[in-house]
Design a protein around this motif. Structure first.
Motif, short mmCIF file in Angstrom:
data_model
loop_
_atom_site.label_atom_id
_atom_site.label_comp_id
_atom_site.label_asym_id
_atom_site.label_seq_id
_atom_site.Cartn_x
_atom_site.Cartn_y
_atom_site.Cartn_z
N ASP A 213 25.51 23.14 25.90
CA ASP A 213 24.42 22.96 24.55
C ASP A 213 23.35 21.94 24.72
O ASP A 213 23.06 21.74 23.53
CB ASP A 213 25.49 22.91 23.37
N VAL A 214 23.26 21.20 25.78
CA VAL A 214 22.20 20.40 25.64
C VAL A 214 21.29 20.67 27.18
O VAL A 214 21.95 21.42 28.06
CB VAL A 214 22.71 18.79 26.08
N ILE B 205 21.49 16.69 32.02
CA ILE B 205 22.28 15.68 31.57
C ILE B 205 21.21 14.50 31.21
O ILE B 205 20.12 14.48 31.71
CB ILE B 205 22.75 15.13 33.28
N LEU B 206 21.79 13.91 30.37
CA LEU B 206 20.78 12.78 29.57
C LEU B 206 21.19 11.42 30.12
O LEU B 206 22.33 11.17 30.67
CB LEU B 206 20.82 12.76 28.15
N ARG C 174 24.72 11.74 21.28
CA ARG C 174 25.50 11.44 19.98
C ARG C 174 25.28 10.03 19.45
O ARG C 174 25.52 9.55 18.37
CB ARG C 174 26.85 11.97 20.06
N GLY D 69 32.59 8.65 30.14
CA GLY D 69 32.30 9.40 29.09
C GLY D 69 30.95 10.07 28.98
O GLY D 69 30.78 10.62 27.84
N ALA D 70 30.29 10.40 29.89
CA ALA D 70 29.25 11.24 29.93
C ALA D 70 30.14 12.64 29.99
O ALA D 70 30.12 12.92 31.25
CB ALA D 70 28.42 10.88 31.00
P1 ADP Z 1 30.47 22.58 26.93
O1 ADP Z 1 31.54 22.98 25.79
O2 ADP Z 1 29.46 23.48 27.27
O3 ADP Z 1 31.45 22.26 28.26
P2 ADP Z 1 30.60 19.82 26.44
O4 ADP Z 1 30.86 19.41 24.94
O5 ADP Z 1 31.87 19.81 27.02
O6 ADP Z 1 30.05 21.20 26.54
O7 ADP Z 1 29.63 18.94 26.90
C1 ADP Z 1 28.10 18.74 26.33
C2 ADP Z 1 28.30 17.66 25.55
O8 ADP Z 1 28.32 16.51 26.19
C3 ADP Z 1 26.83 17.38 24.72
O9 ADP Z 1 26.84 18.27 23.74
C4 ADP Z 1 26.92 15.96 24.56
O10 ADP Z 1 27.10 15.68 23.19
C5 ADP Z 1 27.90 15.37 25.44
N1 ADP Z 1 27.30 14.16 26.23
C6 ADP Z 1 27.85 13.06 26.49
N2 ADP Z 1 27.03 12.36 27.49
C7 ADP Z 1 25.99 13.10 27.82
C8 ADP Z 1 25.08 12.92 28.83
N3 ADP Z 1 24.84 11.71 29.47
N4 ADP Z 1 24.24 14.11 28.93
C9 ADP Z 1 24.28 15.19 28.36
N5 ADP Z 1 25.24 15.35 27.26
C10 ADP Z 1 26.16 14.33 27.14
#
Ligand code: ADP
Ligand code: ASP
Ligand code: MG
Length: 613
Positions: A176-177, A180-181, A186, A209-210
């Motif tokens: 949903d993003v 990788i950011l 959030r 935590g990413a």
């Molecule tokens: P999925 O259900 O597709 O596996 P996740 O919720 O497990 O998705 O992972 C995507 C989420 O990870 C994003 O919505 C974002 O809030 C979170 N996130 C945390 N750190 C990062 C990051 N460095 N880059 C991108 N997303 C991140």
């Protein structure tokens, strides 16, 4: 024509409309001439909902029944997606983990994958079908076939493991993003999208935590050289490539558990400078390393640990040729680091040690496996090597030892971890694997790729651990036996002689949920093993910067410490690896620390990032 594994996460398949949109994307990919295996998660927040149901019945549900329950979520999605594909005229077949033959350890709720059968998958692919596989699940093979799950977020791991087993051309993780950011959007709305990151960098970020990629998925991608991309399932943006160097051939048997360590590294060209008893207050590390970087001294390891009272020791290593300069800087700055109001005579004493070596084990299989570091310490103890300093990261454990003992240490470690002399790990920088090499010719990576925050750790400190070979082995062996994973380990610099025995303090972090039980267990054995008090602090946060480009660049650590000092944030512990610097700070300052550091390295993009609801 390529063989592609695509994975769609919960939000991407959260409704009928979303499933239909995914079916469209899959259909188009097949029309373009590709073969496809699609791995899906449970719809939306289904898994959370199932956990909640279980907790309404039992505060401590049986783990077997939990896996039975949670594995149903993915089964709904595979059937619906196959139907949606069939509606588009695309032949498709859904399969559970058991039907594919995803064989795991007999370990509920966190099973590791041992092997993936490819016969049935290949047969359907060759018949022109899209195979839709339930992520996050497998079955044990020993005895009765039991349904197992891989741990929360584990569908990423299913997808990359299937890609490795099928030797697919690449694996796409749709989420949903847009990729990788630079940090969790959030917490920092100005987080910026990266176009690429290496597996080693991602591993250092991931378990912190990413949460965008399951760390075990990255381990598999690195070990088997699976080209991996994280993309949005809403757009056609290219996403973020997670790159790996070309790995050496690796068996697909015991896929996730073979060889957690793939290299033993050493550097005998090191010397250590320590500043003992500096005041424990914001700004001290920033001043010291600020001055060091102005003098263009490149430091390697930096270690700061906890102490009784209100002083700290900070130690760092440099290469021998620049030791004189490093020592001069430390000596010059020491007076300025003393407490201005009430300086004590022994404050900020500079200590230098010449003949030291750094010995490290590196590999992608250490996360969540407490036995690996313990085995390193035990091996060194058996070889009679005393460990002077320890610094750990997700992909590396480094020990500082006496230079005269380096050879013995390296030989013992190579034997223990079955590493041939000259064998190089998969993590070394080199040729990057992506399906379209023009996309990613290796360019010099930025010094800081991303910033991560971990709010789920607790810190334990053991006072007065006898300073002799074998103590770290005993301590971390015990924790491993209790299945407690240790994250950051820091052995302090200060050595005191009590009852005729030289002693040091050692501090490390564990998951917060393990904090109390670890403390209890280590306190029980304190008298028998001859160590002092065990102190637990649960209110900590760990903030880290990661970047392969920080190697050989003085000033990166100073900039991080300076950002914290400017916000009056005290650093409680520091540990580094070549590509990462981590600081422990007070828990309530964690988010502020992350934001300050992200801004200091100018990682913010021009747009604010809105996370989809
Ligand atoms: P999925 O259900 O597709 O596996 P996740 O919720 O497990 O998705 O992972 C995507 C989420 O990870 C994003 O919505 C974002 O809030 C979170 N996130 C945390 N750190 C990062 C990051 N460095 N880059 C991108 N997303 C991140
Ligand atoms: N559905 C599982 C979870 O929510 C696995 C996954 O989505 O990766 O954890
Ligand atoms: Mg996920």
């Amino acid at each position: 024509m390529a063989l592609i594994v695509q994975k769609y996460g919960g939000t991407s398949v959260g409704s009928v409309e979303r499933i239909q949109a995914v079916a469209q994307r899959v259909y188009k990919t097949v029309q373009a001439g590709n073969s496809l295996v699609v791995v899906v998660s449970a719809m939306g927040k289904t898994t959370d909902g199932l956990v909640k149901l279980a907790n309404e019945i039992s505060p401590n549900p049986n783990r077997r029944e939990m896996d039975m329950l949670l594995s149903t979520g993915e089964q709904v999605t595979i059937a619906l997606l196959s139907m949606a594909l069939q509606e588009l005229g695309q032949s498709a077949i859904s399969m559970t983990g058991a039907q594919v033959g995803i064989v795991t350890e007999a370990e509920y709720s966190r099973a590791r994958i041992l092997h993936i059968e490819t016969t049935r998958l290949t047969r359907h692919i060759n018949a022109g079908k899209v195979v839709v596989v339930a992520g996050f699940q497998g079955t044990s093979s020993a005895g009765e076939m039991e349904i197992t799950t891989l741990g929360r977020g584990g569908s990423d791991t299913s997808a990359v493991a299937i890609a490795a087993a099928l030797r697919a051309d690449f694996c796409e993780i749709y989420t949903d993003v847009p990729g990788i950011l630079t940090t969790d959007p959030r917490l920092v709305a100005e987080a910026q999208l990266m176009d690429a990151i290496t597996c080693d960098e991602m591993l250092e970020l991931a378990s912190l935590g990413a949460k965008v990629l399951h760390p075990r998925a990255v381990e598999i991608a690195r070990n088997y050289g699976v080209p991996l991309v994280v993309r949005s399932s809403w757009t056609d943006q290219p996403g973020t490539w997670v790159t790996s160097a070309k790995p050496q051939g690796r068996s697909l048997i015991n896929l996730e558990i073979a060889r957690p360590v793939d290299a033993v590294e050493f550097d005998t060209n090191q010397a250590k400078v320590a500043l003992l008893r500096v005041p424990d207050k914001p700004g001290v590390a920033a001043r010291l390393f600020g001055e060091i970087s102005r003098q263009k001294v490149d430091v390697d390891l930096i270690i700061q640990s906890v102490h009784e009272g209100n002083s700290n020791d900070i130690a760092f290593t440099v290469t021998t040729p620049i030791l004189k300069r490093a020592e001069a800087v430390a000596t010059a700055i020491a007076p300025a680091l003393r407490s201005q109001s009430n300086p004590k005579f022994d404050e900020a004493e500079v200590m230098v040690e010449h003949n030291i070596a750094k010995v490290s084990i590196a590999g992608a299989g250490m996360i969540g496996r407490p036995g690996v570091a313990a085995k390193m310490f035990a091996t060194l103890a058996e070889a009679g090597v005393n460990i002077q300093m320890i610094s750990t990261s997700e992909v590396k454990v480094s020990c500082v030892v006496d230079a005269a003992e380096c050879n013995r240490a390296v030989l013992a470690l190579r034997t223990a971890f079955e590493i041939e002399a000259g064998e190089q790990g998969a993590g070394i920088r080199g040729e990057f694997l992506t399906p379209n090499s023009s996309l990613l010719t290796p360019h010099s990576p930025p010094p800081v790729r991303g910033v991560a925050l971990d709010l789920n750790q607790a810190r334990l400190a053991i006072r007065q651990l006898p300073d002799r070979p074998g103590m770290a082995a005993k301590l971390f062996g015990l924790l491993a036996q209790h299945n407690i994973s240790v994250d950051m380990i820091i052995q302090s610099q200060r050595c005191r002689v009590i009852d005729g025995v030289p002693r040091r303090d050692i501090a490390f972090t564990v998951s917060r949920i393990d904090g109390e039980s670890a403390k209890k267990m280590l306190t029980q054995v304190a008298a028998e093993l001859g160590w002092g008090e065990v102190v637990l602090d649960s209110a900590i946060a760990k903030v880290s910067i990661v970047g392969a480009g920080m190697v050989g660049q003085p000033g990166i650590a100073a900039k991080m410490f300076e950002a914290l000092a400017q916000h009056q944030i005290n650093i409680q512990m520091i540990a580094t690896s070549e590509i990462k610097i981590s600081c422990v700070v007070a828990q309530e300052q964690g988010v502020k620390a992350l934001q300050a550091i992200h801004a200091a390295f100018e990682l913010a993009g021009s747009e604010k990032f809105v996370v989809p609801a």
